[in-house]
Scaffold this motif. Structure first.
Motif, PDB file in Angstrom:
ATOM      1  N   ALA A   1       0.807  -1.195   0.103  1.00  0.00           N
ATOM      2  CA  ALA A   1      -0.094   0.118   0.103  1.00  0.00           C
ATOM      3  C   ALA A   1       0.954   1.371  -0.014  1.00  0.00           C
ATOM      4  CB  ALA A   1      -0.849   0.042   1.342  1.00  0.00           C
ATOM      5  N   LEU A   2       1.993   1.086   0.794  1.00  0.00           N
ATOM      6  CA  LEU A   2       2.907   2.208   1.002  1.00  0.00           C
ATOM      7  C   LEU A   2       3.613   2.506  -0.407  1.00  0.00           C
ATOM      8  CD1 LEU A   2       4.537   2.100   4.516  1.00  0.00           C
ATOM      9  CD2 LEU A   2       3.358   4.016   3.525  1.00  0.00           C
ATOM     10  N   GLU A   3       3.955   1.378  -1.185  1.00  0.00           N
ATOM     11  CA  GLU A   3       4.738   1.567  -2.550  1.00  0.00           C
ATOM     12  C   GLU A   3       3.685   2.245  -3.564  1.00  0.00           C
ATOM     13  OE1 GLU A   3       7.660  -1.938  -3.547  1.00  0.00           O
ATOM     14  OE2 GLU A   3       5.579  -2.641  -3.441  1.00  0.00           O
ATOM     15  N   LYS A   4       2.384   1.921  -3.635  1.00  0.00           N
ATOM     16  CA  LYS A   4       1.461   2.258  -4.370  1.00  0.00           C
ATOM     17  C   LYS A   4       1.177   3.979  -4.117  1.00  0.00           C
ATOM     18  CE  LYS A   4      -2.703   2.239  -7.027  1.00  0.00           C
ATOM     19  NZ  LYS A   4      -2.693   3.552  -7.428  1.00  0.00           N
ATOM     20  N   TRP A   5       1.121   4.126  -2.834  1.00  0.00           N
ATOM     21  CA  TRP A   5       0.780   5.631  -2.490  1.00  0.00           C
ATOM     22  C   TRP A   5       2.103   6.389  -2.542  1.00  0.00           C
ATOM     23  CZ3 TRP A   5      -0.598   6.967   3.232  1.00  0.00           C
ATOM     24  CH2 TRP A   5      -1.179   8.451   3.199  1.00  0.00           C
ATOM     25  N   ALA A   6       3.155   5.732  -2.368  1.00  0.00           N
ATOM     26  CA  ALA A   6       4.356   6.780  -2.726  1.00  0.00           C
ATOM     27  C   ALA A   6       4.605   6.922  -4.216  1.00  0.00           C
ATOM     28  CB  ALA A   6       5.748   5.948  -2.149  1.00  0.00           C
TER      29      ALA A   6
ATOM     30  N   SER B   1       9.864   8.154  -3.389  1.00  0.00           N
ATOM     31  CA  SER B   1      10.360   6.713  -2.968  1.00  0.00           C
ATOM     32  C   SER B   1       9.462   6.274  -1.724  1.00  0.00           C
ATOM     33  CB  SER B   1      11.770   6.571  -2.663  1.00  0.00           C
ATOM     34  OG  SER B   1      12.119   7.379  -1.415  1.00  0.00           O
ATOM     35  N   VAL B   2       9.355   5.028  -1.307  1.00  0.00           N
ATOM     36  CA  VAL B   2       8.592   4.636  -0.226  1.00  0.00           C
ATOM     37  C   VAL B   2       9.312   5.351   1.075  1.00  0.00           C
ATOM     38  CG1 VAL B   2       8.266   2.565   1.316  1.00  0.00           C
ATOM     39  CG2 VAL B   2       7.859   2.554  -1.297  1.00  0.00           C
ATOM     40  N   ASN B   3      10.623   5.356   1.111  1.00  0.00           N
ATOM     41  CA  ASN B   3      11.595   5.828   2.020  1.00  0.00           C
ATOM     42  C   ASN B   3      11.032   7.238   2.493  1.00  0.00           C
ATOM     43  OD1 ASN B   3      13.701   5.255   4.092  1.00  0.00           O
ATOM     44  ND2 ASN B   3      14.358   7.417   3.218  1.00  0.00           N
ATOM     45  N   ALA B   4      11.071   7.898   1.091  1.00  0.00           N
ATOM     46  CA  ALA B   4      10.701   9.592   1.324  1.00  0.00           C
ATOM     47  C   ALA B   4       9.042   9.724   1.919  1.00  0.00           C
ATOM     48  CB  ALA B   4      10.873  10.255   0.124  1.00  0.00           C
ATOM     49  N   HIS B   5       8.444   8.675   1.379  1.00  0.00           N
ATOM     50  CA  HIS B   5       6.886   9.001   1.508  1.00  0.00           C
ATOM     51  C   HIS B   5       6.808   8.607   3.096  1.00  0.00           C
ATOM     52  CE1 HIS B   5       2.968   9.856   0.763  1.00  0.00           C
ATOM     53  NE2 HIS B   5       2.581   8.533   1.009  1.00  0.00           N
ATOM     54  N   ILE B   6       7.583   7.558   3.757  1.00  0.00           N
ATOM     55  CA  ILE B   6       7.209   7.200   5.033  1.00  0.00           C
ATOM     56  C   ILE B   6       7.968   8.312   5.813  1.00  0.00           C
ATOM     57  CG2 ILE B   6       8.329   5.674   7.038  1.00  0.00           C
ATOM     58  CD1 ILE B   6       8.305   3.313   4.902  1.00  0.00           C
TER      59      ILE B   6
ATOM     60  N   ALA C   1      10.071  20.488   2.124  1.00  0.00           N
ATOM     61  CA  ALA C   1      10.907  20.084   0.950  1.00  0.00           C
ATOM     62  C   ALA C   1       9.723  19.969  -0.301  1.00  0.00           C
ATOM     63  CB  ALA C   1      11.409  18.941   1.456  1.00  0.00           C
ATOM     64  N   ALA C   2      10.332  19.715  -1.262  1.00  0.00           N
ATOM     65  CA  ALA C   2       9.561  19.440  -2.451  1.00  0.00           C
ATOM     66  C   ALA C   2       8.469  18.157  -2.295  1.00  0.00           C
ATOM     67  CB  ALA C   2      10.262  18.932  -3.695  1.00  0.00           C
ATOM     68  N   GLY C   3       7.281  18.600  -2.461  1.00  0.00           N
ATOM     69  CA  GLY C   3       6.219  17.838  -2.338  1.00  0.00           C
ATOM     70  C   GLY C   3       5.633  17.879  -0.870  1.00  0.00           C
ATOM     71  N   GLU C   4       6.158  18.510  -0.071  1.00  0.00           N
ATOM     72  CA  GLU C   4       5.738  18.700   1.394  1.00  0.00           C
ATOM     73  C   GLU C   4       4.772  19.903   1.437  1.00  0.00           C
ATOM     74  OE1 GLU C   4       8.152  18.149   4.617  1.00  0.00           O
ATOM     75  OE2 GLU C   4       9.479  16.841   3.658  1.00  0.00           O
ATOM     76  N   ALA C   5       4.915  20.657   0.617  1.00  0.00           N
ATOM     77  CA  ALA C   5       4.168  22.261   0.902  1.00  0.00           C
ATOM     78  C   ALA C   5       2.680  21.819   0.762  1.00  0.00           C
ATOM     79  CB  ALA C   5       4.611  23.211  -0.370  1.00  0.00           C
ATOM     80  N   GLU C   6       2.295  21.099   0.450  1.00  0.00           N
ATOM     81  CA  GLU C   6       0.658  20.862   0.236  1.00  0.00           C
ATOM     82  C   GLU C   6       0.313  20.206   1.511  1.00  0.00           C
ATOM     83  OE1 GLU C   6      -2.094  18.821  -2.961  1.00  0.00           O
ATOM     84  OE2 GLU C   6      -0.754  20.166  -3.869  1.00  0.00           O
ATOM     85  N   GLU C   7      -0.512  20.804   2.312  1.00  0.00           N
ATOM     86  CA  GLU C   7      -1.105  19.932   3.416  1.00  0.00           C
ATOM     87  C   GLU C   7      -2.333  19.177   2.941  1.00  0.00           C
ATOM     88  OE1 GLU C   7      -0.232  19.764   6.800  1.00  0.00           O
ATOM     89  OE2 GLU C   7       1.652  20.672   6.275  1.00  0.00           O
TER      90      GLU C   7
END
Length: 65
Positions: A20-25, A31-36, A57-63
């Protein structure tokens, strides 16, 4: 945060949770690591246990609620 400051450790996950994490990431272009790490930071901030001491970081700006 520079990679030299990161703490590496093994993490055991249930295979279904990992899938599930792989798909969500992948859906979030991470990456899975970055998403975790993203999910943990978001949870820590919402719980008031991590102060926003750096710009997102890039991708974190959006809540996402």
């Amino acid at each position: 945060m520079p990679s030299k400051d990161k703490k590496a450790f093994p993490l055991r996950l249930d295979p279904d949770v990992h899938r599930a994490l792989e798909k969500w990431a992948a859906d979030e272009f991470r990456s899975v690591n970055a998403h975790i790490e993203f999910l943990l930071r978001e949870a820590l901030r919402k719980a008031g246990r991590l102060k926003p001491d750096r710009p997102p970081a890039a991708g974190e700006a959006e809540e996402r609620e």
